[in-house]
Design an enzyme around this catalytic site. Structure first.
Site, PDB file in Angstrom:
ATOM      1  N   LYS A 179       0.876  -1.180   0.000  1.00  8.59           N
ATOM      2  CA  LYS A 179       0.000   0.000   0.000  1.00  8.59           C
ATOM      3  C   LYS A 179       0.911   1.227   0.000  1.00  8.59           C
ATOM      4  O   LYS A 179       1.442   1.631   1.032  1.00  8.59           O
ATOM      5  CB  LYS A 179      -0.876  -0.023   1.266  1.00  8.59           C
ATOM      6  CG  LYS A 179      -2.185   0.705   1.185  1.00  8.59           C
ATOM      7  CD  LYS A 179      -2.116   2.171   0.880  1.00  8.59           C
ATOM      8  CE  LYS A 179      -1.689   3.037   2.044  1.00  8.59           C
ATOM      9  NZ  LYS A 179      -1.487   4.463   1.667  1.00  8.59           N
ATOM     10  N   GLU A 254       9.404   1.238  10.816  1.00  4.71           N
ATOM     11  CA  GLU A 254      10.505   2.156  10.479  1.00  4.71           C
ATOM     12  C   GLU A 254       9.906   3.546  10.556  1.00  4.71           C
ATOM     13  O   GLU A 254       9.218   3.988   9.634  1.00  4.71           O
ATOM     14  CB  GLU A 254      11.012   1.876   9.050  1.00  4.71           C
ATOM     15  CG  GLU A 254      11.595   0.490   8.847  1.00  4.71           C
ATOM     16  CD  GLU A 254      12.995   0.356   9.427  1.00  4.71           C
ATOM     17  OE1 GLU A 254      13.629   1.375   9.743  1.00  4.71           O
ATOM     18  OE2 GLU A 254      13.441  -0.795   9.579  1.00  4.71           O
ATOM     19  N   CYS A 288      13.955  10.526   6.759  1.00  6.56           N
ATOM     20  CA  CYS A 288      13.883  10.189   8.181  1.00  6.56           C
ATOM     21  C   CYS A 288      15.254  10.285   8.842  1.00  6.56           C
ATOM     22  O   CYS A 288      15.344  10.428  10.056  1.00  6.56           O
ATOM     23  CB  CYS A 288      13.325   8.783   8.333  1.00  6.56           C
ATOM     24  SG  CYS A 288      14.207   7.611   7.297  1.00  6.56           S
ATOM     25  N   GLU A 389      10.686  16.517  14.295  1.00  2.00           N
ATOM     26  CA  GLU A 389      11.222  16.369  12.940  1.00  2.00           C
ATOM     27  C   GLU A 389      10.745  17.556  12.085  1.00  2.00           C
ATOM     28  O   GLU A 389       9.545  17.798  11.995  1.00  2.00           O
ATOM     29  CB  GLU A 389      10.574  15.098  12.389  1.00  2.00           C
ATOM     30  CG  GLU A 389      11.399  14.226  11.555  1.00  2.00           C
ATOM     31  CD  GLU A 389      10.601  12.999  11.061  1.00  2.00           C
ATOM     32  OE1 GLU A 389       9.405  12.822  11.370  1.00  2.00           O
ATOM     33  OE2 GLU A 389      11.225  12.211  10.348  1.00  2.00           O
TER      34      GLU A 389
HETATM   35  P1  NAP Z   1       2.726   8.844   7.240  1.00  2.00           P
HETATM   36  O1  NAP Z   1       1.761   9.950   7.205  1.00  2.00           O
HETATM   37  O2  NAP Z   1       2.887   8.089   8.506  1.00  2.00           O
HETATM   38  O3  NAP Z   1       2.306   7.868   6.054  1.00  2.00           O
HETATM   39  C1  NAP Z   1       3.032   6.703   5.751  1.00  2.00           C
HETATM   40  C2  NAP Z   1       2.103   5.679   5.139  1.00  2.00           C
HETATM   41  O4  NAP Z   1       1.096   5.352   6.099  1.00  2.00           O
HETATM   42  C3  NAP Z   1       1.373   6.160   3.896  1.00  2.00           C
HETATM   43  O5  NAP Z   1       1.205   5.084   3.009  1.00  2.00           O
HETATM   44  C4  NAP Z   1       0.030   6.591   4.449  1.00  2.00           C
HETATM   45  O6  NAP Z   1      -0.993   6.497   3.498  1.00  2.00           O
HETATM   46  C5  NAP Z   1      -0.188   5.546   5.530  1.00  2.00           C
HETATM   47  N1  NAP Z   1      -1.116   5.956   6.590  1.00  2.00           N
HETATM   48  C6  NAP Z   1      -1.394   7.204   7.035  1.00  2.00           C
HETATM   49  N2  NAP Z   1      -2.310   7.142   8.024  1.00  2.00           N
HETATM   50  C7  NAP Z   1      -2.617   5.826   8.191  1.00  2.00           C
HETATM   51  C8  NAP Z   1      -3.512   5.120   9.044  1.00  2.00           C
HETATM   52  N3  NAP Z   1      -4.267   5.734   9.954  1.00  2.00           N
HETATM   53  N4  NAP Z   1      -3.561   3.768   8.925  1.00  2.00           N
HETATM   54  C9  NAP Z   1      -2.803   3.125   8.024  1.00  2.00           C
HETATM   55  N5  NAP Z   1      -1.954   3.743   7.187  1.00  2.00           N
HETATM   56  C10 NAP Z   1      -1.851   5.071   7.274  1.00  2.00           C
HETATM   57  O7  NAP Z   1       4.194   9.305   6.835  1.00  2.00           O
HETATM   58  P2  NAP Z   1       4.634  10.116   5.570  1.00  2.00           P
HETATM   59  O8  NAP Z   1       4.267  11.539   5.785  1.00  2.00           O
HETATM   60  O9  NAP Z   1       4.183   9.437   4.329  1.00  2.00           O
HETATM   61  O10 NAP Z   1       6.220   9.921   5.624  1.00  2.00           O
HETATM   62  C11 NAP Z   1       7.046  10.712   6.386  1.00  2.00           C
HETATM   63  C12 NAP Z   1       7.393  10.039   7.698  1.00  2.00           C
HETATM   64  O11 NAP Z   1       7.979   8.775   7.422  1.00  2.00           O
HETATM   65  C13 NAP Z   1       8.436  10.796   8.469  1.00  2.00           C
HETATM   66  O12 NAP Z   1       8.094  10.787   9.828  1.00  2.00           O
HETATM   67  C14 NAP Z   1       9.714  10.011   8.216  1.00  2.00           C
HETATM   68  O13 NAP Z   1      10.685  10.170   9.209  1.00  2.00           O
HETATM   69  C15 NAP Z   1       9.185   8.627   8.153  1.00  2.00           C
HETATM   70  N6  NAP Z   1      10.107   7.748   7.413  1.00  2.00           N
HETATM   71  C16 NAP Z   1      10.790   6.801   8.112  1.00  2.00           C
HETATM   72  C17 NAP Z   1      11.703   5.988   7.455  1.00  2.00           C
HETATM   73  C18 NAP Z   1      12.481   4.942   8.197  1.00  2.00           C
HETATM   74  O14 NAP Z   1      13.067   4.081   7.546  1.00  2.00           O
HETATM   75  N7  NAP Z   1      12.524   4.959   9.512  1.00  2.00           N
HETATM   76  C19 NAP Z   1      11.894   6.124   6.079  1.00  2.00           C
HETATM   77  C20 NAP Z   1      11.169   7.096   5.399  1.00  2.00           C
HETATM   78  C21 NAP Z   1      10.259   7.899   6.091  1.00  2.00           C
HETATM   79  P3  NAP Z   1      -1.645   7.789   2.811  1.00  2.00           P
HETATM   80  O15 NAP Z   1      -0.537   8.669   2.407  1.00  2.00           O
HETATM   81  O16 NAP Z   1      -2.360   7.200   1.655  1.00  2.00           O
HETATM   82  O17 NAP Z   1      -2.541   8.368   3.860  1.00  2.00           O
END
Ligand code: NAP
Length: 486
Positions: A179, A254, A288, A389
């Site tokens: 997804k 992650e 991240c 962040e």
């Molecule tokens: P996000 O808002 O948490 O979204 C990540 C994924 O989760 C997307 O596919 C999103 O789908 C989905 N999602 C959102 N709300 C959800 C829910 N209630 N239930 C299930 N899935 C849900 O994060 P982002 O803004 O895309 O990415 C940025 C974040 O990712 C930052 O905090 C960054 O540090 C972190 N990150 C961590 C790593 C690591 O390896 N540790 C790597 C890259 C990024 P939709 O977009 O379709 O809502």
């Protein structure tokens, strides 16, 4: 590259077929650099997710029984196809995510490297034999695939965050449902096409796009799903952890980071500036592992700060497709609002902008999501920028005078993903590396991510590792066989 060369796929991949949402629903994908609509993508929900799970479950027996050699051959072919189409995939990525084209090309190669690595590592899922305590018994340890694995991935690395999970999951014999994030589904769907071309059997890799809560709701309640691997924010990670509890679904998380970057008084300042730029500016500061809090020894503070500011000023900001652009737009208006809020909060509490600190107007045809690479002097613990962040091209700096103080400040965070420091003293290097409470430490290195090494965090940055031989543990179960000889 024109639209037909890009071969945009907007339907979902379920059981080897490209399908639209059952109710015909779609959502828009927008180019963050121009606000232009790129595509209308299938808006699927619970019933399509269920079909994808059934397809993955149906494909599991055959895929898991194949030899690692067979699986590796198909996966290597998929990675070869990614490299064949590197230019096209990079264009798609820049279009939907905004990163400069050179970075998108780099991410495509990086994404393929996880599949190449996993294709080989799958052949080394060694078991064990353990000496038993009685002569008529033998103890065997088998490592077996888990079953149907789902992955939920973010927008900031639209391809690599998928292959980092998909490669090892498939190499170990699992089948998958991916997804991707709503903002960047096109790169994911393009991977699906290449997987089919590579000969991946129907149902082994399925892709669902649509409302994340609805899709996750099905993934976490369907007993056929044995593991969910998530990359994204800590906030969403916590929601998923609660959902996983009901059915005791295995998880890897992650999550977010808030990396400290320490420059000691004996550091090679030019190397530290180069490392800071690489870590801070990759993907316009939206990673991240981006350096977010810079601690600079008072003896070298002015030298480091002025060289960092000069390097930041020299960067070309613009649309990812434009020649020589090094910093693209931020992903959406919320991202810009957060960066502006962090900078204005810091200024209102006494920090000072050394360079940048403003939104850029790049003229007609460009969105309002370009933020100037920024250096802020004198951040303090009560500022938002110190605790959260930022996810943008902002480097806040503060002075320190002792090793113990700076280690305490660096560790004073709920996050524990990546940390960086620069020193030429080998003893200090080892002491500091050991003392930092982080899963990844860049010691004189601003870019530690690589497929050979275990990537992952501690504390609220999550658990589980991606990359290296360690990732294979995330996608296998251990089975202990106690063999009575009779
Ligand atoms: P996000 O808002 O948490 O979204 C990540 C994924 O989760 C997307 O596919 C999103 O789908 C989905 N999602 C959102 N709300 C959800 C829910 N209630 N239930 C299930 N899935 C849900 O994060 P982002 O803004 O895309 O990415 C940025 C974040 O990712 C930052 O905090 C960054 O540090 C972190 N990150 C961590 C790593 C690591 O390896 N540790 C790597 C890259 C990024 P939709 O977009 O379709 O809502």
């Amino acid at each position: 590259m024109n639209a037909s060369d890009l071969r945009i796929q907007s339907r979902n991949l379920i059981g080897g077929q490209w399908v639209s949402a059952a109710d015909g629903g779609t959502f828009e994908v927008i180019d963050p650099a121009t606000d232009r609509r790129i595509a209308q993508v299938a808006d699927c929900g619970a019933s399509e997710t269920r079909q994808a799970i059934d397809a993955a479950a149906g494909a599991y027996l055959d895929w898991s029984r194949r030899t690692a050699e067979d699986r590796g051959t198909i996966l290597r072919r998929m990675a070869d196809l990614m490299m064949r189409d590197q230019q096209r995939l990079a264009h798609l990525m820049t279009l939907e995510q905004g990163k400069p084209l050179s970075e998108a090309r780099g991410e495509t190669a990086y994404a393929a490297s996880f599949i190449y690595w996993a294709a080989e590592e799958g052949k080394r899922l060694y078991g064990e034999t353990i000496p038993a305590s009685s002569s008529d018994k033998r103890i065997l340890i088998l490592r077996q695939p888990i079953g149907v694995v789902a992955a939920i991935t973010p927008w900031n690395f639209p391809s690599a965050m998928i292959t980092r999970k998909l490669g090892p999951a498939l190499a170990c014999g699992n089948t998958c449902i991916i997804k991707p994030a709503e903002q960047t589904p096109l790169s994911a769907l393009a991977l699906g096409e290449l997987a089919i071309e590579a000969g991946l059997p129907a149902g082994v890799f399925n892709i669902i796009t649509g409302d994340s809560s609805t899709i996750a709701g099905e993934l976490f309640t369907n007993s056929l799903v044995r593991k969910v691997s998530f990359t994204g924010s800590t906030e969403v990670g916590k929601i998923l952890m609660k959902q996983a509890a009901d059915h005791v679904v295995r998880l890897s998380l992650e999550l977010g980071g808030h990396a400290p970057f320490i420059v000691f008084d004996d550091a090679d300042i030019d190397a530290a500036v180069a490392g800071a730029m690489a870590s801070k500016l990759r993907n316009s500061g939206q990673t991240c592992v981006c350096a977010n809090r810079f601690f600079v020894h008072e003896a070298v503070y002015d030298a480091f700060a002025s060289r960092l500011a000069a390097a930041m000023q020299s960067l070309k900001v613009g649309r990812g497709f434009d020649e020589g652009v090094q910093v693209g737009p931020l992903i959406d208006d919320n991202a810009i609002a957060k960066v502006e809020q962090h900078v204005s909060d810091a200024l209102s509490r006494g920090a000072r902008v050394r360079t940048g600190g403003k939104l850029l107007d790049l003229g007609e045809g460009c969105s309002k999501r370009f933020y100037a690479p920024t250096v802020v002097d004198g951040f303090t613990p009560e500022m938002k920028i110190s605790g959260e962040e930022t996810f943008g091209p902002v480097a806040p700096l503060r002075r320190f005078s002792s090793d113990d103080d700076v280690i305490a400040m660096a560790n004073d965070s709920p996050y524990g993903l990546a940390a960086y420091f620069y020193t030429r003293d080998a003893s200090r290097l080892m002491r500091v590396a050991e003392a930092l409470e982080y899963g990844i430490v860049g010691a004189n290195d601003g870019l530690p991510s690589t497929p050979q090494a275990p990537f992952g965090g501690v504390k609220q940055s999550g658990f589980g590792r991606e990359g290296g031989r360690h990732v294979m543990h995330e996608y296998t179960n251990i089975k202990y066989v106690s063999w009575g000889l009779g």
